[in-house]
Write an enzyme that holds these catalytic residues in place. Structure first.
Site, mmCIF file in Angstrom:
data_model
loop_
_atom_site.group_PDB
_atom_site.id
_atom_site.type_symbol
_atom_site.label_atom_id
_atom_site.label_comp_id
_atom_site.label_asym_id
_atom_site.label_seq_id
_atom_site.Cartn_x
_atom_site.Cartn_y
_atom_site.Cartn_z
ATOM 1 C CB ALA A 1 -0.919 -0.003 1.225
ATOM 2 C CB SER A 2 1.112 4.197 0.867
ATOM 3 O OG SER A 2 1.179 5.604 0.800
ATOM 4 N N GLY A 3 3.398 3.646 -0.619
ATOM 5 C CA GLY A 3 4.678 3.476 -1.299
ATOM 6 C C GLY A 3 4.866 2.079 -1.856
#
Length: 689
Positions: free
Chosen positions: A470-472
């Site tokens: 998730a995200s990065g």
């Protein structure tokens, strides 16, 4: 000076069981093929050799096939759009976009022919002493605690998911292994890894060998794995706590207010809950909506899996949970477990079934010993075409900090070296990128994304997600040509958050003063923690965060062939399960590493019934420092949360792309300045009592 960044994993809004329980010099190789099997595929128990499996250690092979072998993807960049017909008016799942065009990577078990059998027996005769296993042995393994997605050296005490699954597959065709005796105890890992283990147990059963499970302490994750066993036993005094699942979020807003700390946060994305922990005193409506959806998906998947495994109706499973059954004998009577036995009684039962006299010990081989058995010994090595595997696990940073070991998190500069080595090498036909990360430094994520995109322009790259990407972590995956996730992988979280602490009131209370002499209008933007942002500083800070978010979102949209508007609908910092992400165009297919390898073969235009060699580039380091660290970790239980925080404080700066939780950010001062602030807070709190 100390500024903060709100981020990290499902941390402060994490999914919990309820209740809690009291480069590249050395390579790992193996081979694999892929097969698309019908849901009713079965294998006769007399077959003795698997041809498709996922495993990862030093030299081994695996095979799988695909019924759609003539199928080729002509447009590898084609991606489903978010908001497609796969989502109904209620946002529920009704299809998975383009998933059907990809091979399944399903495990297929095939028997040895006569010559293969003779070759394996000969190799066993000349194998190293530590590879000798007594015929008829039972493979005993204990699954408990943390499960890493990285390969581990023999000096490491923890469990490695790839090596654990490799043991399952090796044992399936090893003629010396009669079955598996599996101790299942409280697990500290995500549902993605649990699904991978469950799948490999089902694959092992295709060999016709037995799996006996034993659960002295059992929660939902433990039972999920146990249901894949042929038989499941528990001691009469076992702790069974199958009461359901919970999700929780914690908030420090009130605490920080009392001690005089004002978090000044800029978060982009209404679902980007990272930062809420410091600024709010209660959960936001958006965060509640997101967490409720995640919980509903995990709960529904658990109920579905258990109902199928036990041959019961979903309503019966839900009623069982809601009754709060804890009496082990009742679990036996109602068919939730096979029976109640102590460990010694299970061993006696196994001896009787295997025809071993009661006076003799049960021949066994444990996890750590069996993982040293080479794939070569079992006739599973050596194929011409090679696919590389790079594993990326943990928090993302640009450079390795002074407190970090070589295996701590994802270090961008080292990761980029591996990606470039694959791009420059003529050996590899494709790359499988295995990701298990909640994110981290946004710049580091972008730099890695760029290198992945460059590689994908010349060779197929397929991302495989574990517990969380998730995200990065998703930033990295979206550089691949295809993304594979588990049903319950946590992914998405396309958003950014940044901020700083205003310590003005705290400093007043403890009598501390700080003066800054500066040149430049915004020189004190992050250096002046003794005062709040000026209006122009706050505006610049907000614009900087907004620019980072738009860059992230637009790159995600381009990578997934969506418009920015469509991507905005599924971005906004929202976390999705793999299943929901697939219907919204964020993920291409559902499955594990074996399916990712099958897709990589398809995209590389390799025949799907042709065996390939997988080369692990993320082998464990055997440096003296890591050996000492591994031995130390086996003796002392580390406080990993504190260790990670220290590593982050020593190496992190800039805007972050992370999932929920907290992390502190260093913009220009040494890490010791953050420690100084915490010391001030600690001393102040002590003065209150």
């Amino acid at each position: 000076m100390p500024s903060f960044l709100l981020l990290t994993r499902v941390g402060m809004a994490k999914l919990l069981l309820a209740p809690h329980f009291p480069y590249v010099n050395r390579h790992t190789t193996y081979s694999i093929k892929c097969l698309h099997l019908s849901p009713h595929f079965s294998v006769a128990p007399q077959l003795k050799k698997p041809r498709s499996f996922l495993q990862q250690t030093r030299h081994f092979s695996c095979r799988a096939f695909d019924a759609d072998g003539n199928e080729r993807v002509t447009d590898e960049s084609a991606k489903p759009e978010a908001g497609n017909e796969g989502i109904d008016d209620n946002g529920s799942i009704s299809s998975r976009g383009d998933e059907e065009k990809y091979p399944s990577g399903e495990f297929l078990f095939e028997g040895y022919d006569m010559w293969e059998s003779l070759a394996v027996k000969f190799k066993m005769l000349i194998a190293w002493p530590w590879e000798r296993v007594k015929k008829g042995s039972v493979l005993t393994m204990k699954i408990r605690g943390e499960v890493s997605d990285q390969l581990m050296s023999r000096f490491s005490s923890g469990l490695s998911l790839p090596q654990l699954c490799e043991n399952f597959i090796k044992a399936a065709y090893d003629p010396r292994i009669s079955g598996i005796y599996l101790h299942i105890e409280p697990l500290n890992c995500g549902w993605g890894k649990v699904e991978e283990m469950h799948r490999h147990l089902l694959d092992f059963k295709k060999s016709g060998k037995f799996i006996i499970g034993y659960v002295p302490v059992c929660g939902e994750k433990e039972y999920y794995i146990g249901c894949a066993c042929d038989e499941l036993y528990a001691p009469p005094s076992a702790y069974f706590q199958l009461y359901g699942l919970t999700v929780q979020a914690s908030f420090l807003g009130g605490v920080l207010e009392k001690v005089g700390i004002e978090p000044q946060v800029q978060r982009i994305g209404k679902y980007k809950s990272a930062g809420d922990q410091l600024t709010r005193k209660s959960i936001s409506n958006e965060n509640r909506e997101m967490l409720t959806t995640l919980l509903d998906n995990i709960y529904a998947n658990w109920v579905d899996t258990i109902s199928i495994a036990k041959g019961k109706k979903k309503e019966d499973v839900e009623n069982f949970i809601n009754e709060g059954v804890y009496v082990v004998e009742r679990l036996k009577e109602e068919g939730w477990i096979t029976g109640t036995k102590y460990d010694d009684e299970v061993i006696s039962m196994l001896k009787e079934r295997l025809g071993i006299p009661s006076s003799k010990p049960l021949p066994t081989v444990d996890y750590r010993t069996y993982r040293r058995v080479r794939r070569w010994t079992l006739g599973l090595t050596g194929y011409r075409d090679q696919i590389a595997i790079i594993r990326a696990s943990g928090s993302i940073s640009r450079a390795q900090g002074p407190l970090s070991s070589s295996s701590s998190g994802i270090v961008a500069e080292k990761f980029i070296e591996k990606i470039r080595s694959v791009r420059e090498s003529k050996r590899f036909k494709a790359l499988v990128l295995r990701i298990d990360s909640p994110g981290g430094d946004a710049l580091a994520s972008d730099l890695m994304w760029r290198e992945i995109k460059l590689l994908a322009a010349s060779k197929p790259v397929v991302a495989s997600m574990a517990d969380v990407a998730a995200s990065g972590g998703y930033y990295m995956a979206m550089g691949a040509g295809a993304i594979v996730a588990e049903n319950l992988t946590l992914t998405g979280s396309i958003g950014v958050v940044t901020g700083k602490f205003n310590l003005e009131k705290l400093y007043e209370r403890i009598g501390f003063n700080k003066e800054i002499i500066s040149r430049g209008r915004y020189a004190e933007l992050t250096a002046a923690e003794q005062r709040p942002f000026r209006a122009d500083e706050a505006e610049l800070f907000a614009k900087s965060a907004e620019n980072a978010y738009k860059s992230f979102r637009d790159k995600a949209a381009s990578s997934r062939c969506m418009t920015a508007e469509k991507m905005e609908e599924v971005a906004q910092g929202r976390v999705w399960t793999g299943n929901d992400a697939a219907t919204r165009g964020l993920v291409d297919a559902i499955g594990g590493v074996s399916r990712a390898v099958a897709i990589a073969k398809q995209k590389a235009n390799l025949p799907l019934d042709q065996q390939v060699t997988l080369v692990e580039l993320s082998t464990p380091s055997l440096s003296p420092l890591n050996i000492i660290s591994g031995l130390g970790n086996s003796l002392v239980e580390e406080d990993k949360g504190i260790k990670e925080l220290l590593q982050v404080m020593a190496s992190s700066d800039g805007i972050q792309a992370r999932m929920d939780g907290i992390m502190f950010e260093k913009f220009g001062g040494p890490a010791s300045s953050i420690s100084f602030v915490f010391t001030l807070i600690k001393d102040y709190l002590r003065s209150l009592y």
